[in-house]
Structures are given as structure tokens and as C-alpha cells.
Design a protein around this motif. Structure first.
Motif, PDB file in Angstrom:
ATOM      1  N   ILE A 182       0.832  -1.210   0.000  1.00 26.04           N
ATOM      2  CA  ILE A 182       0.000   0.000   0.000  1.00 26.04           C
ATOM      3  C   ILE A 182       0.863   1.255   0.000  1.00 26.04           C
ATOM      4  O   ILE A 182       0.591   2.221  -0.718  1.00 26.04           O
ATOM      5  CB  ILE A 182      -0.959  -0.002   1.216  1.00 26.04           C
ATOM      6  CG1 ILE A 182      -2.023  -1.096   1.048  1.00 26.04           C
ATOM      7  CG2 ILE A 182      -1.620   1.365   1.399  1.00 26.04           C
ATOM      8  CD1 ILE A 182      -2.858  -1.349   2.281  1.00 26.04           C
ATOM      9  N   ARG A 183       1.944   1.243   0.809  1.00 23.77           N
ATOM     10  CA  ARG A 183       2.808   2.430   0.905  1.00 23.77           C
ATOM     11  C   ARG A 183       3.736   2.607  -0.284  1.00 23.77           C
ATOM     12  O   ARG A 183       4.257   3.698  -0.518  1.00 23.77           O
ATOM     13  CB  ARG A 183       3.646   2.356   2.188  1.00 23.77           C
ATOM     14  CG  ARG A 183       2.873   2.568   3.466  1.00 23.77           C
ATOM     15  CD  ARG A 183       3.811   2.850   4.621  1.00 23.77           C
ATOM     16  NE  ARG A 183       4.811   1.804   4.778  1.00 23.77           N
ATOM     17  CZ  ARG A 183       4.689   0.746   5.571  1.00 23.77           C
ATOM     18  NH1 ARG A 183       3.583   0.581   6.262  1.00 23.77           N
ATOM     19  NH2 ARG A 183       5.645  -0.150   5.653  1.00 23.77           N
ATOM     20  N   SER A 237      -0.387   3.622  -7.246  1.00 31.02           N
ATOM     21  CA  SER A 237      -1.120   2.757  -8.168  1.00 31.02           C
ATOM     22  C   SER A 237      -1.651   1.498  -7.475  1.00 31.02           C
ATOM     23  O   SER A 237      -2.486   0.784  -8.028  1.00 31.02           O
ATOM     24  CB  SER A 237      -0.236   2.360  -9.354  1.00 31.02           C
ATOM     25  OG  SER A 237       0.864   1.576  -8.925  1.00 31.02           O
ATOM     26  N   ASN A 238      -1.175   1.238  -6.252  1.00 28.65           N
ATOM     27  CA  ASN A 238      -1.638   0.073  -5.494  1.00 28.65           C
ATOM     28  C   ASN A 238      -2.787   0.425  -4.542  1.00 28.65           C
ATOM     29  O   ASN A 238      -3.035  -0.283  -3.573  1.00 28.65           O
ATOM     30  CB  ASN A 238      -0.470  -0.518  -4.687  1.00 28.65           C
ATOM     31  CG  ASN A 238       0.668  -0.993  -5.571  1.00 28.65           C
ATOM     32  OD1 ASN A 238       0.459  -1.371  -6.721  1.00 28.65           O
ATOM     33  ND2 ASN A 238       1.876  -0.965  -5.053  1.00 28.65           N
ATOM     34  N   HIS A 239      -3.492   1.509  -4.834  1.00 24.93           N
ATOM     35  CA  HIS A 239      -4.529   2.018  -3.926  1.00 24.93           C
ATOM     36  C   HIS A 239      -5.687   1.049  -3.721  1.00 24.93           C
ATOM     37  O   HIS A 239      -6.384   1.092  -2.709  1.00 24.93           O
ATOM     38  CB  HIS A 239      -5.068   3.350  -4.456  1.00 24.93           C
ATOM     39  CG  HIS A 239      -5.816   3.205  -5.749  1.00 24.93           C
ATOM     40  ND1 HIS A 239      -7.177   3.013  -5.785  1.00 24.93           N
ATOM     41  CD2 HIS A 239      -5.394   3.199  -7.031  1.00 24.93           C
ATOM     42  CE1 HIS A 239      -7.561   2.901  -7.047  1.00 24.93           C
ATOM     43  NE2 HIS A 239      -6.494   3.016  -7.825  1.00 24.93           N
ATOM     44  N   ALA A 263      -9.540  -2.284  -0.248  1.00 24.85           N
ATOM     45  CA  ALA A 263     -10.044  -3.629   0.039  1.00 24.85           C
ATOM     46  C   ALA A 263      -9.833  -4.033   1.492  1.00 24.85           C
ATOM     47  O   ALA A 263     -10.715  -4.639   2.112  1.00 24.85           O
ATOM     48  CB  ALA A 263      -9.371  -4.642  -0.885  1.00 24.85           C
ATOM     49  N   THR A 264      -8.677  -3.707   2.055  1.00 23.68           N
ATOM     50  CA  THR A 264      -8.363  -4.198   3.400  1.00 23.68           C
ATOM     51  C   THR A 264      -8.988  -3.350   4.503  1.00 23.68           C
ATOM     52  O   THR A 264      -9.381  -3.878   5.537  1.00 23.68           O
ATOM     53  CB  THR A 264      -6.842  -4.264   3.609  1.00 23.68           C
ATOM     54  OG1 THR A 264      -6.273  -2.980   3.307  1.00 23.68           O
ATOM     55  CG2 THR A 264      -6.219  -5.322   2.724  1.00 23.68           C
ATOM     56  N   ARG A 291     -13.001 -11.908  -0.197  1.00 23.27           N
ATOM     57  CA  ARG A 291     -14.025 -11.305  -1.050  1.00 23.27           C
ATOM     58  C   ARG A 291     -13.873  -9.792  -1.153  1.00 23.27           C
ATOM     59  O   ARG A 291     -14.351  -9.185  -2.107  1.00 23.27           O
ATOM     60  CB  ARG A 291     -15.424 -11.641  -0.516  1.00 23.27           C
ATOM     61  CG  ARG A 291     -15.738 -13.126  -0.492  1.00 23.27           C
ATOM     62  CD  ARG A 291     -15.780 -13.690  -1.879  1.00 23.27           C
ATOM     63  NE  ARG A 291     -16.165 -15.086  -1.875  1.00 23.27           N
ATOM     64  CZ  ARG A 291     -15.959 -15.928  -2.855  1.00 23.27           C
ATOM     65  NH1 ARG A 291     -15.311 -15.528  -3.943  1.00 23.27           N
ATOM     66  NH2 ARG A 291     -16.348 -17.183  -2.796  1.00 23.27           N
ATOM     67  N   ARG A 292     -13.218  -9.181  -0.157  1.00 14.17           N
ATOM     68  CA  ARG A 292     -13.038  -7.727  -0.214  1.00 14.17           C
ATOM     69  C   ARG A 292     -12.245  -7.342  -1.445  1.00 14.17           C
ATOM     70  O   ARG A 292     -12.588  -6.373  -2.143  1.00 14.17           O
ATOM     71  CB  ARG A 292     -12.315  -7.239   1.043  1.00 14.17           C
ATOM     72  CG  ARG A 292     -13.052  -7.496   2.336  1.00 14.17           C
ATOM     73  CD  ARG A 292     -12.197  -7.202   3.542  1.00 14.17           C
ATOM     74  NE  ARG A 292     -11.010  -8.057   3.580  1.00 14.17           N
ATOM     75  CZ  ARG A 292     -10.043  -7.938   4.487  1.00 14.17           C
ATOM     76  NH1 ARG A 292     -10.100  -7.006   5.402  1.00 14.17           N
ATOM     77  NH2 ARG A 292      -8.999  -8.757   4.463  1.00 14.17           N
ATOM     78  N   ILE A 293     -11.202  -8.096  -1.739  1.00 10.18           N
ATOM     79  CA  ILE A 293     -10.377  -7.807  -2.911  1.00 10.18           C
ATOM     80  C   ILE A 293     -11.172  -8.054  -4.186  1.00 10.18           C
ATOM     81  O   ILE A 293     -11.123  -7.258  -5.133  1.00 10.18           O
ATOM     82  CB  ILE A 293      -9.085  -8.641  -2.879  1.00 10.18           C
ATOM     83  CG1 ILE A 293      -8.169  -8.125  -1.752  1.00 10.18           C
ATOM     84  CG2 ILE A 293      -8.355  -8.592  -4.223  1.00 10.18           C
ATOM     85  CD1 ILE A 293      -6.902  -8.923  -1.561  1.00 10.18           C
ATOM     86  N   GLU A 294     -11.933  -9.151  -4.230  1.00 12.39           N
ATOM     87  CA  GLU A 294     -12.743  -9.447  -5.410  1.00 12.39           C
ATOM     88  C   GLU A 294     -13.756  -8.341  -5.675  1.00 12.39           C
ATOM     89  O   GLU A 294     -13.983  -7.959  -6.826  1.00 12.39           O
ATOM     90  CB  GLU A 294     -13.453 -10.794  -5.235  1.00 12.39           C
ATOM     91  CG  GLU A 294     -12.503 -11.984  -5.280  1.00 12.39           C
ATOM     92  CD  GLU A 294     -13.243 -13.303  -5.203  1.00 12.39           C
ATOM     93  OE1 GLU A 294     -14.489 -13.295  -5.135  1.00 12.39           O
ATOM     94  OE2 GLU A 294     -12.569 -14.354  -5.214  1.00 12.39           O
TER      95      GLU A 294
END
Length: 199
Positions: free
Chosen positions: A128-129, A133-135, A140-141, A187-190
């Protein structure tokens, strides 16, 4: 910033080797009767639980990488840190099973599980840090209640084996409960990925 493909391929290879080592350490029964197989139930049970654990990490690592666009040196080291702790599963799996889930091996097993969870959390935070682009992973988390509950359960699993057979049973129940909680991929990521594709 670097591409993530080599990190994914390396991680997949290491996890496959970990599972291979665990299955190679299973010994065949000495006799040819079902009772000989039943005598090995602690070894088989510890293998099944560890296989599920490594499978969960592989599955969630796969989902995790879908949110990553670029990796940094920090991410590579955080990923290696995770793989280090996961690589200890064959050792604690064999020890716990062959000792019939004695207190010290169970505590060590729970410790390896705890450190794997901590390492996974560090990997997530490092991703994340590392780059804006990895926002998607941050979205999700969120507060990561599931991850924090897992760490708390592992801490309980580490301490209870020294309270006798009942404590060992509680430790095993905690480890099994965390595995069940993570059995379905995150499932949060999905949901976040589906939302990005729809937008």
C-alpha cells in the motif's frame, strides 16, 4: 519500480516446494492394516491442517497480487519475509504430528502461524505504501478486522497448550477456526476489483 510477475512466479514456486516437502515427510504405515493408518492420525491431521494453511496463503497471495501494479525492493523483501515463515510449516507440522500434539510443538506451530500472519500484514502494508497505483489494496483491506482477529487467535493458541490436554485442544480449535475463517478467498479484494472493472 519493477514488474510483479517475477515475484509471483517465485512465490508460487516456493509455496509448491513447501507443500512437496510436507508430503514427502509423510511416512507410510509399517503394516498393511487400517489400524496402522489410524495410528498415524496425528501426523495426517497436522499435514491436512498445514496443507490448508499453505493453500490459503497461496490463494490470498494470488488475490493480493491482482491489486498490485508495481513492486519495489521493499515489497520484494516483505514477500521474502512471508515466505521465510511459511517455509517453517514443514518443520512444525512434522514435530506437532509426531509428538501427538504435545505442548511445546503446538506452541511452536502457533508461533509460526502467528509470524506468517504478521508477515502477510507487513506485506500488505508495504504494498500500500509503495506506490499510489496500489490504492485498490488499501480500499479492500480497510481496518483489516479479519487479519487482526487471526493474530489474536494465534496468540491464544500459543499460550493455551501449557494448560494440559484441554489447553492443547483449545489451541488446535483456534488454529482450525482461523483456517476456516480464511478458507474462502478474500471477497473484499474481489469486490474492489469488480468495482474497478465496472467503472
Amino acid at each position: 519500480m519493477m514488474n510483479k510477475s517475477r515475484m509471483e512466479a517465485f512465490s508460487d514456486g516456493v509455496l509448491a516446494i513447501i507443500i512437496t516437502i510436507m508430503v514427502l515427510e509423510l511416512r507410510t504405515p509399517e503394516g498393511h492394516e487400517w489400524r496402522e493408518v489410524l495410528r498415524l492420525w496425528p501426523v495426517l491431521l497436522s499435514y491436512v491442517i498445514s496443507f490448508v494453511y499453505v493453500g490459503i496463503y497461496w490463494n490470498n497471495h494470488h488475490h493480493l497480487m491482482h491489486t498490485v501494479h508495481r513492486v519495489s525492493g521493499g515489497i520484494l523483501w516483505a514477500n521474502l519475509h512471508l515466505l521465510f515463515w511459511l517455509s517453517l510449516f514443514p518443520f512444525v507440522t512434522g514435530w506437532a504430528g509426531e509428538s501427538h500434539f504435545a505442548a511445546v510443538p503446538m506452541t511452536c506451530y502457533a508461533f509460526v502461524a502467528l509470524m506468517s500472519a504478521v508477515a502477510y500484514t507487513i506485506l500488505v502494508r508495504t504494498i500500500i505504501r509503495a506506490d499510489v497505483s496500489n490504492h485498490l489494496l488499501a480500499e479492500a483491506t480497510g481496518r483489516d478486522l479479519k487479519g487482526n482477529l487471526s493474530i489474536a487467535a494465534y496468540l491464544v493458541a500459543m499460550g493455551t497448550p501449557f494448560f494440559g490436554p484441554a489447553g492443547v485442544a483449545v489451541s488446535g480449535a483456534m488454529l482450525a477456526a482461523v483456517a476456516l475463517m480464511w478458507l474462502i478467498p478474500d471477497r473484499r479484494i474481489e469486490r474492489v476489483l469488480a468495482s474497478e472493472r465496472a467503472s
